[in-house]
Motif scaffolding. Structure first.
Motif, PDB file in Angstrom:
ATOM      1  N   THR A  56       0.811  -1.213   0.000  1.00  0.00           N
ATOM      2  CA  THR A  56       0.000   0.000   0.000  1.00  0.00           C
ATOM      3  C   THR A  56       0.846   1.264   0.000  1.00  0.00           C
ATOM      4  N   GLU A  57       2.050   1.166   0.577  1.00  0.00           N
ATOM      5  CA  GLU A  57       2.950   2.322   0.612  1.00  0.00           C
ATOM      6  C   GLU A  57       4.329   1.866   1.051  1.00  0.00           C
ATOM      7  N   PHE A  58       5.276   2.790   0.992  1.00  0.00           N
ATOM      8  CA  PHE A  58       6.621   2.560   1.512  1.00  0.00           C
ATOM      9  C   PHE A  58       6.883   3.595   2.592  1.00  0.00           C
ATOM     10  N   THR A  59       7.631   3.203   3.610  1.00  0.00           N
ATOM     11  CA  THR A  59       7.954   4.116   4.702  1.00  0.00           C
ATOM     12  C   THR A  59       9.346   3.793   5.221  1.00  0.00           C
ATOM     13  N   ASP A  60       9.886   4.675   6.040  1.00  0.00           N
ATOM     14  CA  ASP A  60      11.163   4.417   6.692  1.00  0.00           C
ATOM     15  C   ASP A  60      10.874   3.767   8.036  1.00  0.00           C
ATOM     16  N   HIS A  61      11.435   2.613   8.242  1.00  0.00           N
ATOM     17  CA  HIS A  61      11.228   1.854   9.468  1.00  0.00           C
ATOM     18  C   HIS A  61      12.172   2.366  10.549  1.00  0.00           C
ATOM     19  N   HIS A  62      11.973   1.952  11.789  1.00  0.00           N
ATOM     20  CA  HIS A  62      12.847   2.379  12.880  1.00  0.00           C
ATOM     21  C   HIS A  62      14.289   1.976  12.629  1.00  0.00           C
ATOM     22  N   SER A  63      14.498   0.984  11.781  1.00  0.00           N
ATOM     23  CA  SER A  63      15.856   0.553  11.450  1.00  0.00           C
ATOM     24  C   SER A  63      16.534   1.537  10.498  1.00  0.00           C
ATOM     25  N   GLY A  64      15.757   2.450   9.925  1.00  0.00           N
ATOM     26  CA  GLY A  64      16.296   3.430   8.997  1.00  0.00           C
ATOM     27  C   GLY A  64      16.213   3.007   7.547  1.00  0.00           C
ATOM     28  N   GLU A  65      15.789   1.764   7.297  1.00  0.00           N
ATOM     29  CA  GLU A  65      15.692   1.323   5.905  1.00  0.00           C
ATOM     30  C   GLU A  65      14.260   1.442   5.391  1.00  0.00           C
ATOM     31  N   ARG A  66      14.143   1.466   4.078  1.00  0.00           N
ATOM     32  CA  ARG A  66      12.850   1.554   3.398  1.00  0.00           C
ATOM     33  C   ARG A  66      12.128   0.218   3.542  1.00  0.00           C
ATOM     34  N   VAL A  67      10.875   0.267   3.985  1.00  0.00           N
ATOM     35  CA  VAL A  67      10.084  -0.952   4.125  1.00  0.00           C
ATOM     36  C   VAL A  67       8.756  -0.789   3.400  1.00  0.00           C
ATOM     37  N   ALA A  68       8.242  -1.908   2.923  1.00  0.00           N
ATOM     38  CA  ALA A  68       6.931  -1.925   2.280  1.00  0.00           C
ATOM     39  C   ALA A  68       5.873  -2.137   3.352  1.00  0.00           C
ATOM     40  N   VAL A  69       4.757  -1.436   3.216  1.00  0.00           N
ATOM     41  CA  VAL A  69       3.644  -1.581   4.147  1.00  0.00           C
ATOM     42  C   VAL A  69       2.492  -2.226   3.394  1.00  0.00           C
ATOM     43  N   GLY A  70       1.876  -3.224   4.019  1.00  0.00           N
ATOM     44  CA  GLY A  70       0.721  -3.892   3.432  1.00  0.00           C
ATOM     45  C   GLY A  70      -0.126  -4.476   4.540  1.00  0.00           C
ATOM     46  N   LYS A  71      -1.274  -5.024   4.170  1.00  0.00           N
ATOM     47  CA  LYS A  71      -2.187  -5.565   5.170  1.00  0.00           C
ATOM     48  C   LYS A  71      -2.647  -6.966   4.800  1.00  0.00           C
ATOM     49  N   VAL A  72      -2.783  -7.795   5.834  1.00  0.00           N
ATOM     50  CA  VAL A  72      -3.386  -9.122   5.731  1.00  0.00           C
ATOM     51  C   VAL A  72      -4.598  -9.092   6.649  1.00  0.00           C
ATOM     52  N   GLU A  73      -5.779  -9.189   6.077  1.00  0.00           N
ATOM     53  CA  GLU A  73      -7.031  -9.113   6.847  1.00  0.00           C
ATOM     54  C   GLU A  73      -7.060  -7.872   7.728  1.00  0.00           C
ATOM     55  N   GLY A  74      -6.589  -6.750   7.200  1.00  0.00           N
ATOM     56  CA  GLY A  74      -6.585  -5.493   7.932  1.00  0.00           C
ATOM     57  C   GLY A  74      -5.428  -5.335   8.903  1.00  0.00           C
ATOM     58  N   PHE A  75      -4.590  -6.349   9.024  1.00  0.00           N
ATOM     59  CA  PHE A  75      -3.456  -6.336   9.945  1.00  0.00           C
ATOM     60  C   PHE A  75      -2.218  -5.843   9.204  1.00  0.00           C
ATOM     61  N   VAL A  76      -1.520  -4.851   9.755  1.00  0.00           N
ATOM     62  CA  VAL A  76      -0.399  -4.207   9.070  1.00  0.00           C
ATOM     63  C   VAL A  76       0.882  -5.018   9.200  1.00  0.00           C
ATOM     64  N   SER A 124       8.319 -11.008  13.508  1.00  0.00           N
ATOM     65  CA  SER A 124       8.076 -10.548  14.881  1.00  0.00           C
ATOM     66  C   SER A 124       6.841  -9.659  14.931  1.00  0.00           C
ATOM     67  N   PHE A 125       6.278  -9.548  16.118  1.00  0.00           N
ATOM     68  CA  PHE A 125       5.145  -8.647  16.360  1.00  0.00           C
ATOM     69  C   PHE A 125       5.642  -7.423  17.116  1.00  0.00           C
ATOM     70  N   ASN A 126       4.938  -6.299  16.925  1.00  0.00           N
ATOM     71  CA  ASN A 126       5.273  -5.133  17.732  1.00  0.00           C
ATOM     72  C   ASN A 126       4.652  -5.298  19.111  1.00  0.00           C
ATOM     73  N   ARG A 127       4.961  -4.390  20.013  1.00  0.00           N
ATOM     74  CA  ARG A 127       4.366  -4.423  21.345  1.00  0.00           C
ATOM     75  C   ARG A 127       2.856  -4.250  21.187  1.00  0.00           C
ATOM     76  N   GLY A 128       2.087  -5.093  21.788  1.00  0.00           N
ATOM     77  CA  GLY A 128       0.640  -5.041  21.665  1.00  0.00           C
ATOM     78  C   GLY A 128       0.104  -5.887  20.524  1.00  0.00           C
ATOM     79  N   GLU A 129       1.000  -6.425  19.709  1.00  0.00           N
ATOM     80  CA  GLU A 129       0.642  -7.260  18.561  1.00  0.00           C
ATOM     81  C   GLU A 129      -0.400  -6.620  17.644  1.00  0.00           C
ATOM     82  N   THR A 130      -0.241  -5.293  17.385  1.00  0.00           N
ATOM     83  CA  THR A 130      -1.143  -4.594  16.472  1.00  0.00           C
ATOM     84  C   THR A 130      -0.563  -4.483  15.071  1.00  0.00           C
TER      85      THR A 130
END
Length: 116
Positions: free
Chosen positions: A58-78, A100-106
């Motif tokens: 759906t888009e590209f963003t800069d992740h906390h690691s500093g690298e470019r990451v792709a963003v997408g969803k599986v059943e609304g889950f990012v 891995s999951f983020n804190r809160g598994e969102t």
């Protein structure tokens, strides 16, 4: 002279209304995002660690690691997918393995496996 005052009053009213409408639109977007985040916290993730999924970028963003990451969803889950080649564009369907999951598994991090 009266026409000038009426025109100025109408112009001011239009500016105030436009400002209110814009503010309401912006605040409703953040409210919608907050509701979606709260709903995500209340459900189990629809993905599992180590499993591979296909989804559209759906888009590209800069992740906390500093690298470019792709963003997408599986059943609304990012999913934030790392190691995506530069040739991949928004709208492309890719395969990625959840690492891995983020804190809160969102949301989750994933590694690019290939184009679908």
């Amino acid at each position: 002279m009266d026409y000038v005052l009426v025109a100025a009053g109408v112009g001011a009213a239009i500016v105030v209304l436009a400002t209110l409408l814009l503010w309401r639109r912006l605040s409703s977007g953040s409210s919608e995002s907050k509701r979606a985040h709260e709903a995500a916290q209340e459900r189990e993730p629809p993905v599992e660690l180590g499993e591979t999924y296909e989804f559209g970028v759906t888009e590209f963003t800069d992740h906390h690691s500093g690298e470019r990451v792709a963003v997408g969803k599986v059943e609304g889950f990012v999913l934030f997918t790392e190691d995506v080649p530069d040739a991949v564009s928004e709208g492309d369907v890719i395969r990625a393995t959840v690492t891995s999951f983020n804190r809160g598994e969102t949301s989750a991090d994933a590694i690019f496996e290939g184009a679908a």
